[in-house]
Design an enzyme around this catalytic site. Structure first.
Site, PDB file in Angstrom:
ATOM      1  N   GLN A 126       0.776  -1.242  -0.091  1.00  0.00           N
ATOM      2  CA  GLN A 126       0.076  -0.099   0.130  1.00  0.00           C
ATOM      3  C   GLN A 126       0.843   1.254  -0.070  1.00  0.00           C
ATOM      4  O   GLN A 126       0.386   2.367  -0.274  1.00  0.00           O
ATOM      5  CB  GLN A 126      -0.920  -0.056   0.933  1.00  0.00           C
ATOM      6  CG  GLN A 126      -1.968  -0.903   1.090  1.00  0.00           C
ATOM      7  CD  GLN A 126      -2.811  -0.903   2.262  1.00  0.00           C
ATOM      8  OE1 GLN A 126      -2.716  -1.613   3.226  1.00  0.00           O
ATOM      9  NE2 GLN A 126      -4.082  -0.293   2.047  1.00  0.00           N
TER      10      GLN A 126
ATOM     11  N   ASN B 233      -2.360 -10.679   8.365  1.00  0.00           N
ATOM     12  CA  ASN B 233      -3.304  -9.596   8.748  1.00  0.00           C
ATOM     13  C   ASN B 233      -4.577  -9.985   8.145  1.00  0.00           C
ATOM     14  O   ASN B 233      -4.740 -10.446   6.927  1.00  0.00           O
ATOM     15  CB  ASN B 233      -2.750  -8.246   7.930  1.00  0.00           C
ATOM     16  CG  ASN B 233      -3.838  -7.318   8.105  1.00  0.00           C
ATOM     17  OD1 ASN B 233      -4.060  -6.712   9.165  1.00  0.00           O
ATOM     18  ND2 ASN B 233      -4.417  -6.950   6.870  1.00  0.00           N
ATOM     19  N   GLU B 234      -5.725  -9.703   8.800  1.00  0.00           N
ATOM     20  CA  GLU B 234      -7.049  -9.774   8.514  1.00  0.00           C
ATOM     21  C   GLU B 234      -7.273 -11.469   7.593  1.00  0.00           C
ATOM     22  O   GLU B 234      -7.564 -11.347   6.600  1.00  0.00           O
ATOM     23  CB  GLU B 234      -7.467  -8.872   7.868  1.00  0.00           C
ATOM     24  CG  GLU B 234      -7.470  -7.483   8.615  1.00  0.00           C
ATOM     25  CD  GLU B 234      -8.035  -6.227   7.901  1.00  0.00           C
ATOM     26  OE1 GLU B 234      -8.040  -6.199   6.516  1.00  0.00           O
ATOM     27  OE2 GLU B 234      -8.192  -5.203   8.758  1.00  0.00           O
TER      28      GLU B 234
ATOM     29  N   TYR C  70     -13.079  -1.314  12.373  1.00  0.00           N
ATOM     30  CA  TYR C  70     -13.525  -0.027  11.689  1.00  0.00           C
ATOM     31  C   TYR C  70     -14.788   0.352  11.738  1.00  0.00           C
ATOM     32  O   TYR C  70     -15.316   1.537  11.923  1.00  0.00           O
ATOM     33  CB  TYR C  70     -13.239  -0.422  10.357  1.00  0.00           C
ATOM     34  CG  TYR C  70     -11.843  -0.074   9.774  1.00  0.00           C
ATOM     35  CD1 TYR C  70     -11.043  -1.471   9.547  1.00  0.00           C
ATOM     36  CD2 TYR C  70     -10.961   0.897   9.561  1.00  0.00           C
ATOM     37  CE1 TYR C  70      -9.776  -1.369   9.406  1.00  0.00           C
ATOM     38  CE2 TYR C  70      -9.851   0.982   8.995  1.00  0.00           C
ATOM     39  CZ  TYR C  70      -9.154  -0.363   9.090  1.00  0.00           C
ATOM     40  OH  TYR C  70      -7.766  -0.095   8.897  1.00  0.00           O
TER      41      TYR C  70
ATOM     42  N   GLU D 248      -5.456  -1.852  13.812  1.00  0.00           N
ATOM     43  CA  GLU D 248      -6.097  -0.932  12.953  1.00  0.00           C
ATOM     44  C   GLU D 248      -7.163  -0.236  13.200  1.00  0.00           C
ATOM     45  O   GLU D 248      -7.960  -1.196  13.855  1.00  0.00           O
ATOM     46  CB  GLU D 248      -6.238  -1.638  11.610  1.00  0.00           C
ATOM     47  CG  GLU D 248      -4.874  -1.727  10.740  1.00  0.00           C
ATOM     48  CD  GLU D 248      -5.490  -2.606   9.299  1.00  0.00           C
ATOM     49  OE1 GLU D 248      -6.358  -2.375   8.836  1.00  0.00           O
ATOM     50  OE2 GLU D 248      -4.674  -3.692   8.761  1.00  0.00           O
TER      51      GLU D 248
ATOM     52  N   TRP E 283      -5.037   3.405  11.779  1.00  0.00           N
ATOM     53  CA  TRP E 283      -4.918   3.236  10.177  1.00  0.00           C
ATOM     54  C   TRP E 283      -5.361   4.328   9.650  1.00  0.00           C
ATOM     55  O   TRP E 283      -6.676   4.621   9.643  1.00  0.00           O
ATOM     56  CB  TRP E 283      -5.618   1.929  10.020  1.00  0.00           C
ATOM     57  CG  TRP E 283      -5.141   1.832   8.334  1.00  0.00           C
ATOM     58  CD1 TRP E 283      -6.028   2.431   7.343  1.00  0.00           C
ATOM     59  CD2 TRP E 283      -4.372   1.161   7.616  1.00  0.00           C
ATOM     60  NE1 TRP E 283      -5.579   1.882   6.220  1.00  0.00           N
ATOM     61  CE2 TRP E 283      -4.301   1.230   6.216  1.00  0.00           C
ATOM     62  CE3 TRP E 283      -3.053   0.167   8.204  1.00  0.00           C
ATOM     63  CZ2 TRP E 283      -3.536   0.385   5.426  1.00  0.00           C
ATOM     64  CZ3 TRP E 283      -2.461  -0.401   7.508  1.00  0.00           C
ATOM     65  CH2 TRP E 283      -2.701  -0.353   6.144  1.00  0.00           C
TER      66      TRP E 283
ATOM     67  N   GLU F   5      -5.527   2.095  -1.231  1.00  0.00           N
ATOM     68  CA  GLU F   5      -6.769   1.244  -0.533  1.00  0.00           C
ATOM     69  C   GLU F   5      -7.396   0.001  -1.343  1.00  0.00           C
ATOM     70  O   GLU F   5      -8.711  -0.006  -1.613  1.00  0.00           O
ATOM     71  CB  GLU F   5      -7.783   2.207  -0.167  1.00  0.00           C
ATOM     72  CG  GLU F   5      -8.912   1.629   0.857  1.00  0.00           C
ATOM     73  CD  GLU F   5      -8.393   0.648   1.905  1.00  0.00           C
ATOM     74  OE1 GLU F   5      -7.092   0.830   2.612  1.00  0.00           O
ATOM     75  OE2 GLU F   5      -8.873  -0.315   2.154  1.00  0.00           O
ATOM     76  N   TRP F   6      -6.420  -0.912  -1.821  1.00  0.00           N
ATOM     77  CA  TRP F   6      -6.827  -1.883  -2.570  1.00  0.00           C
ATOM     78  C   TRP F   6      -7.705  -1.815  -3.532  1.00  0.00           C
ATOM     79  O   TRP F   6      -7.690  -1.085  -4.446  1.00  0.00           O
ATOM     80  CB  TRP F   6      -7.350  -2.969  -1.208  1.00  0.00           C
ATOM     81  CG  TRP F   6      -6.464  -3.202  -0.165  1.00  0.00           C
ATOM     82  CD1 TRP F   6      -6.626  -2.850   0.946  1.00  0.00           C
ATOM     83  CD2 TRP F   6      -5.189  -3.824  -0.340  1.00  0.00           C
ATOM     84  NE1 TRP F   6      -5.482  -2.938   1.817  1.00  0.00           N
ATOM     85  CE2 TRP F   6      -4.607  -3.519   1.037  1.00  0.00           C
ATOM     86  CE3 TRP F   6      -4.460  -4.267  -1.417  1.00  0.00           C
ATOM     87  CZ2 TRP F   6      -3.091  -4.284   1.274  1.00  0.00           C
ATOM     88  CZ3 TRP F   6      -3.026  -4.819  -1.167  1.00  0.00           C
ATOM     89  CH2 TRP F   6      -2.595  -4.627   0.162  1.00  0.00           C
TER      90      TRP F   6
HETATM   91  N1  LIG Z   1     -18.558  -9.389   5.411  1.00  0.00           N
HETATM   92  N2  LIG Z   1     -19.155  -9.419   3.993  1.00  0.00           N
HETATM   93  N3  LIG Z   1     -18.848  -8.365   3.392  1.00  0.00           N
HETATM   94  C1  LIG Z   1     -19.950  -8.373   2.280  1.00  0.00           C
HETATM   95  C2  LIG Z   1     -19.588  -7.455   0.947  1.00  0.00           C
HETATM   96  O1  LIG Z   1     -18.385  -6.742   1.483  1.00  0.00           O
HETATM   97  C3  LIG Z   1     -18.053  -6.067   0.472  1.00  0.00           C
HETATM   98  C4  LIG Z   1     -16.627  -5.312   0.796  1.00  0.00           C
HETATM   99  O2  LIG Z   1     -16.009  -6.062   1.882  1.00  0.00           O
HETATM  100  C5  LIG Z   1     -14.973  -5.328   2.592  1.00  0.00           C
HETATM  101  C6  LIG Z   1     -14.731  -5.653   3.732  1.00  0.00           C
HETATM  102  C7  LIG Z   1     -13.577  -5.252   4.236  1.00  0.00           C
HETATM  103  C8  LIG Z   1     -13.015  -4.526   3.779  1.00  0.00           C
HETATM  104  C9  LIG Z   1     -11.739  -3.806   4.660  1.00  0.00           C
HETATM  105  C10 LIG Z   1     -10.720  -2.741   4.218  1.00  0.00           C
HETATM  106  N4  LIG Z   1     -10.169  -2.704   5.298  1.00  0.00           N
HETATM  107  C11 LIG Z   1      -9.001  -1.660   5.437  1.00  0.00           C
HETATM  108  C12 LIG Z   1      -7.686  -2.402   5.234  1.00  0.00           C
HETATM  109  N5  LIG Z   1      -7.366  -3.272   6.448  1.00  0.00           N
HETATM  110  C13 LIG Z   1      -6.117  -3.586   5.948  1.00  0.00           C
HETATM  111  C14 LIG Z   1      -5.517  -2.393   5.492  1.00  0.00           C
HETATM  112  O3  LIG Z   1      -4.573  -2.835   4.397  1.00  0.00           O
HETATM  113  C15 LIG Z   1      -6.595  -1.440   5.305  1.00  0.00           C
HETATM  114  O4  LIG Z   1      -6.281  -1.026   4.054  1.00  0.00           O
HETATM  115  N6  LIG Z   1     -10.482  -3.263   6.439  1.00  0.00           N
HETATM  116  N7  LIG Z   1     -11.342  -4.069   5.998  1.00  0.00           N
HETATM  117  C16 LIG Z   1     -12.995  -4.074   2.376  1.00  0.00           C
HETATM  118  C17 LIG Z   1     -14.042  -4.665   1.634  1.00  0.00           C
END
Ligand SMILES: N=NNCCOCCOc1ccc(-c2cn(C[C@@H]3NC[C@@H](O)[C@H]3O)nn2)cc1
Length: 448
Positions: free
Chosen positions: A20, A165-166, A296, A352, A398, A405-406
């Protein structure tokens, strides 16, 4: 005015991740990761953004550390890019990659900042994904080899270690929902990935113990707290499934040596099973020292048979949202931390927590009041949690700076520091100066 005093040894920090922020994607001997590939796949990342340059922290890390010193943090969470260390995944070690991270870690230590390392923050070498990814035991063994290289190199310099992570994002967001790399959309694949990364986690913790590495090791799940829309048992069960897939699916194997049976049964109904081999659960449940928790937001959910494999629908309850669309609701953090006590009063760090607020520069300043409000609310909950006797030992915002942001690319900004992606100029936001004051005082002032 209300003052919330934090414990004198409470750790204050910020967090980032290699893909990132680093950039230099084709420099220093780095190999290709699944995120290089995914970002170049049309339609996967907003605007076709990728991590080729990002914040260019590979070249600008000294400037970043100066910002950390100005902020006053004593802890900095970052990740090492596996493709910089073993470019093809499980072959030759790239000395140039190790030397880069030695320079970085030495500069952190010289600045009096504790490194808090994540071994895997999603940038899997593409060669391993091509050969089946985390569902292939080759990847598991490759991760252990990579982890042992890093343990050997940085033991004595690093004392806080996270394996993954996650894990929900690695397994289910990326292989069931297809939203993150590598973009698979298959439940069995996701379950295979989750199990593979858990075995890799356990084996690397066993190596950590056997090698006598300094410090403490753990893992960092992300939280999906959910409360039922109605008092119906179906709505509560839907919430239980959503919460458990992010947390219990990974922490039950680690702390109890078995998967949560109600979810195993639920997936069996969908024709998916966990590929457990003899000895796996004993490996996975190798004791750990700490947990990182990423929080979050939270949801209000109800049972809906059309709402994905968990049949759990998150409702829009009209709450204030951040610019990425996540409701601002800090009490989910408090509720979750009490939920987590079922694993014991384990040492926890919030690894985070932050808000996507896309305010831009105005007359040389970024007045991100909404981000300050988000942090005020969440730090107040953290103070409550500590007061309840829960072993919450530190907090990492964070993120230090805006970054990739992915799937959202660069349009979503989580940073305490604004990054101009053309000039790469860093500008501390008003939230940076607010957080600086909280750290300096070691207390939170809430305007009544
Ligand atoms: N549960 N079902 N969902 C159903 C549909 O979801 C659609 C989208 O889902 C998600 C869920 C979670 C995330 C997310 C992003 N970050 C932020 C990053 N954390 C690590 C670090 O790199 C940060 O950039 N944390 N979480 C994104 C998309």
């Amino acid at each position: 005015m209300t003052i919330f005093q934090f414990p004198k040894d409470f750790r204050w920090g910020t967090a980032t991740a290699s893909y990132q922020i680093e950039g230099a994607a084709q420099e220093g001997g780095r190999g290709v990761s699944i995120w290089d590939t995914f970002a170049r796949t049309p339609g996967k990342v907003f605007n076709g953004d990728n991590g080729d340059v990002a914040c260019d922290s590979y070249h600008r890390y000294e400037e970043d550390i100066e910002l950390m010193k100005k902020l006053g943090i004593n802890t900095y969470r970052f990740s090492i890019a596996w493709p910089r260390i073993i470019p093809d995944g499980d072959g030759e070690i790239n000395r140039e990659g190790l030397d880069f991270y030695h320079r970085f870690v030495d500069a952190l230590l010289d600045a009096g900042i504790e490194p808090f390392l994540t071994l895997y923050h999603w940038d899997l070498p593409q060669t391993l994904e091509d050969d089946g990814g985390w569902g292939n035991r080759r990847t598991v063994d490759a991760f252990v080899k990579y982890a042992e290289v890093i343990f050997k190199e940085f033991s004595g310099k690093i004392n806080f270690w996270l394996t993954f992570n996650e894990p929900w994002c690695i397994a289910f967001l990326s292989n069931m929902l297809g939203i993150h790399a590598p973009g698979n959309k298959d439940l069995q694949t996701a379950i295979n990935v989750a199990h593979g990364l858990l075995v890799a986690h356990g084996k690397s913790v066993q190596s950590f113990r056997r090698m006598g590495i300094t410090g403490q090791i753990g893992i960092a799940p992300n939280v999906c707290w959910a409360e039922p829309y109605s008092k119906s048992p179906e709505d509560q069960a839907a919430c239980d499934r959503s919460i458990a897939l992010n947390t219990d699916w990974f922490l039950d194997p680690i702390y109890k040596g078995s998967y949560p049976q109600f979810l195993v049964d639920w997936f069996a109904e969908a024709g998916a099973t966990v590929p457990i081999q003899d000895g796996d659960m004993e490996i996975i449940s190798e004791p750990i020292d700490l947990l990182g928790i990423n929080y979050y937001t939270m949801g209000i959910n109800r049972f809906n048979p059309e709402a994905g494999v968990l049949q759990s629908e998150e409702l829009n309850m009209g709450l204030i949202k951040t610019d990425i669309g996540w409701p601002v609701e800090s009490r989910g953090l408090y509720e979750f931390m009490h939920y987590l006590q079922k694993y014991g009063n384990v040492d926890v760090y919030i690894t985070e927590n932050g808000a996507c607020i896309n305010d831009d520069l105005e007359n040389g300043k970024i007045n991100d009041d909404r981000r300050i409000s988000y942090y005020e609310q969440h730090l107040a909950q953290i103070h409550r949690i500590i007061n309840d006797g829960i072993n919450l030992k530190g907090y990492m915002a964070w993120s230090l700076m805006d970054n990739f942001e992915w799937a959202e690319g660069y349009r979503m900004r989580f940073g305490l520091v604004h990054v101009d992606y053309r000039s790469l100029v860093r500008t501390p936001k008003e939230s940076f100066y607010w957080y600086q004051s909280v750290i300096k005082n070691n207390w939170l002032e809430i305007r009544n």
